[in-house]
Design a protein around this motif. Structure first.
Motif, PDB file in Angstrom:
ATOM      1  N   GLU A 141      12.216  37.597  88.551  1.00 16.33           N
ATOM      2  CA  GLU A 141      13.103  37.252  89.660  1.00 16.33           C
ATOM      3  C   GLU A 141      13.918  38.469  90.101  1.00 16.33           C
ATOM      4  O   GLU A 141      14.169  39.373  89.310  1.00 16.33           O
ATOM      5  CB  GLU A 141      14.044  36.121  89.229  1.00 16.33           C
ATOM      6  CG  GLU A 141      15.052  36.573  88.191  1.00 16.33           C
ATOM      7  CD  GLU A 141      15.634  35.431  87.381  1.00 16.33           C
ATOM      8  OE1 GLU A 141      16.847  35.240  87.466  1.00 16.33           O
ATOM      9  OE2 GLU A 141      14.866  34.769  86.668  1.00 16.33           O
ATOM     10  N   ARG A 142      14.304  38.454  91.364  1.00 19.85           N
ATOM     11  CA  ARG A 142      15.144  39.523  91.913  1.00 19.85           C
ATOM     12  C   ARG A 142      16.509  39.433  91.250  1.00 19.85           C
ATOM     13  O   ARG A 142      17.023  38.350  91.009  1.00 19.85           O
ATOM     14  CB  ARG A 142      15.307  39.367  93.429  1.00 19.85           C
ATOM     15  CG  ARG A 142      14.033  39.122  94.203  1.00 19.85           C
ATOM     16  CD  ARG A 142      13.096  40.271  94.310  1.00 19.85           C
ATOM     17  NE  ARG A 142      13.667  41.411  94.997  1.00 19.85           N
ATOM     18  CZ  ARG A 142      13.164  42.636  94.927  1.00 19.85           C
ATOM     19  NH1 ARG A 142      12.094  42.877  94.204  1.00 19.85           N
ATOM     20  NH2 ARG A 142      13.708  43.629  95.570  1.00 19.85           N
ATOM     21  N   LYS A 143      17.102  40.561  90.976  1.00 19.47           N
ATOM     22  CA  LYS A 143      18.427  40.592  90.354  1.00 19.47           C
ATOM     23  C   LYS A 143      19.473  40.948  91.395  1.00 19.47           C
ATOM     24  O   LYS A 143      19.169  41.538  92.425  1.00 19.47           O
ATOM     25  CB  LYS A 143      18.472  41.641  89.232  1.00 19.47           C
ATOM     26  CG  LYS A 143      17.513  41.374  88.103  1.00 19.47           C
ATOM     27  CD  LYS A 143      18.001  40.240  87.235  1.00 19.47           C
ATOM     28  CE  LYS A 143      17.151  40.188  86.043  1.00 19.47           C
ATOM     29  NZ  LYS A 143      16.897  39.375  85.150  1.00 19.47           N
ATOM     30  N   LYS A 144      20.698  40.636  91.080  1.00 23.10           N
ATOM     31  CA  LYS A 144      21.823  41.034  91.933  1.00 23.10           C
ATOM     32  C   LYS A 144      22.247  42.425  91.476  1.00 23.10           C
ATOM     33  O   LYS A 144      23.208  42.573  90.727  1.00 23.10           O
ATOM     34  CB  LYS A 144      22.961  40.029  91.803  1.00 23.10           C
ATOM     35  CG  LYS A 144      22.644  38.671  92.391  1.00 23.10           C
ATOM     36  CD  LYS A 144      23.869  37.767  92.340  1.00 23.10           C
ATOM     37  CE  LYS A 144      23.636  36.480  93.080  1.00 23.10           C
ATOM     38  NZ  LYS A 144      23.016  35.447  92.272  1.00 23.10           N
ATOM     39  N   VAL A 145      21.494  43.446  91.916  1.00 25.45           N
ATOM     40  CA  VAL A 145      21.773  44.807  91.459  1.00 25.45           C
ATOM     41  C   VAL A 145      23.128  45.311  91.945  1.00 25.45           C
ATOM     42  O   VAL A 145      23.678  46.237  91.371  1.00 25.45           O
ATOM     43  CB  VAL A 145      20.646  45.811  91.831  1.00 25.45           C
ATOM     44  CG1 VAL A 145      19.428  45.602  90.974  1.00 25.45           C
ATOM     45  CG2 VAL A 145      20.296  45.748  93.289  1.00 25.45           C
ATOM     46  N   GLN A 146      23.696  44.661  92.971  1.00 24.50           N
ATOM     47  CA  GLN A 146      25.025  45.054  93.454  1.00 24.50           C
ATOM     48  C   GLN A 146      26.090  44.860  92.381  1.00 24.50           C
ATOM     49  O   GLN A 146      27.169  45.427  92.469  1.00 24.50           O
ATOM     50  CB  GLN A 146      25.420  44.263  94.709  1.00 24.50           C
ATOM     51  CG  GLN A 146      24.733  44.721  95.970  1.00 24.50           C
ATOM     52  CD  GLN A 146      23.259  44.347  96.042  1.00 24.50           C
ATOM     53  OE1 GLN A 146      22.777  43.493  95.305  1.00 24.50           O
ATOM     54  NE2 GLN A 146      22.530  45.002  96.914  1.00 24.50           N
ATOM     55  N   LEU A 147      25.772  44.068  91.349  1.00 25.35           N
ATOM     56  CA  LEU A 147      26.723  43.861  90.248  1.00 25.35           C
ATOM     57  C   LEU A 147      27.105  45.183  89.586  1.00 25.35           C
ATOM     58  O   LEU A 147      28.165  45.292  88.977  1.00 25.35           O
ATOM     59  CB  LEU A 147      26.136  42.904  89.202  1.00 25.35           C
ATOM     60  CG  LEU A 147      26.018  41.441  89.627  1.00 25.35           C
ATOM     61  CD1 LEU A 147      25.338  40.625  88.537  1.00 25.35           C
ATOM     62  CD2 LEU A 147      27.380  40.858  89.960  1.00 25.35           C
TER      63      LEU A 147
END
Length: 170
Positions: free
Chosen positions: A70-76
């Motif tokens: 799944e795509r991650k919230k890399v903005q974290l």
């Protein structure tokens, strides 16, 4: 690689260079606290992360059974209230650096990753394969590229904070 990511990589690197080229080598290597990195060490960490990301992407491309997660919230990564401990492999040297030496390392690591990415004929494969990221978990390869500039943005903010503290001490 899409133009947006390419532009972001260039923009963040230019901003990083603007932050450090105005410093003296003494400021560059000055630590505000023994438990914190100097600006030089932050920059060396960025070089090491970029080199490690290149290895991870190259490794991921060669995996046969590496299916997309799944795509991650890399903005974290930008959330600086969450402290992250750097894995040993991307911990910076403790020896002092010269600014030009680090600029050369930054330019070299960026050139290597851009050259490598330019050799990937079908960029869509980057979204189809993934590799374990130490902070984000299983991460699609295109998001490994995205996290390079986001991680750099995180540390540019840290560098700005260090500079403010250094300025206030003089």
């Amino acid at each position: 690689m899409n133009k947006f990511v390419n532009d972001k990589l260039n923009e963040t690197r230019n901003n990083l260079l603007k932050e450090i080229t105005v410093l003296s080598d003494a400021q560059f290597n000055s630590k505000i606290d023994m438990n914190m990195w100097s600006i030089a060490q932050v920059c060396h960490h960025l070089v090491l992360v970029e080199e490690a990301s290149l290895k991870a992407i190259a490794w991921g491309l060669n995996q046969v059974d590496s299916t997309q997660k799944e795509r991650k919230k890399v903005q974290l990564i930008l959330e600086r209230t969450k402290k992250m401990k750097a894995p040993k492999i991307v911990e910076p040297d403790v020896e002092p650096f010269e600014i030009q030496q680090v600029i050369d390392l930054l330019n070299d690591s960026r050139k290597k990753i851009m050259n490598f990415l330019s050799t990937i004929k079908d960029k869509s494969i980057l979204a189809e394969k993934s590799v374990m990221h130490p902070a984000l978990g299983e991460l699609p390869l295109d998001q490994w590229i995205e996290q390079i500039y986001l991680h750099e943005l995180r540390h540019i903010e840290q560098i700005r904070e260090i500079k403010l503290i250094l300025d206030s001490k003089h």
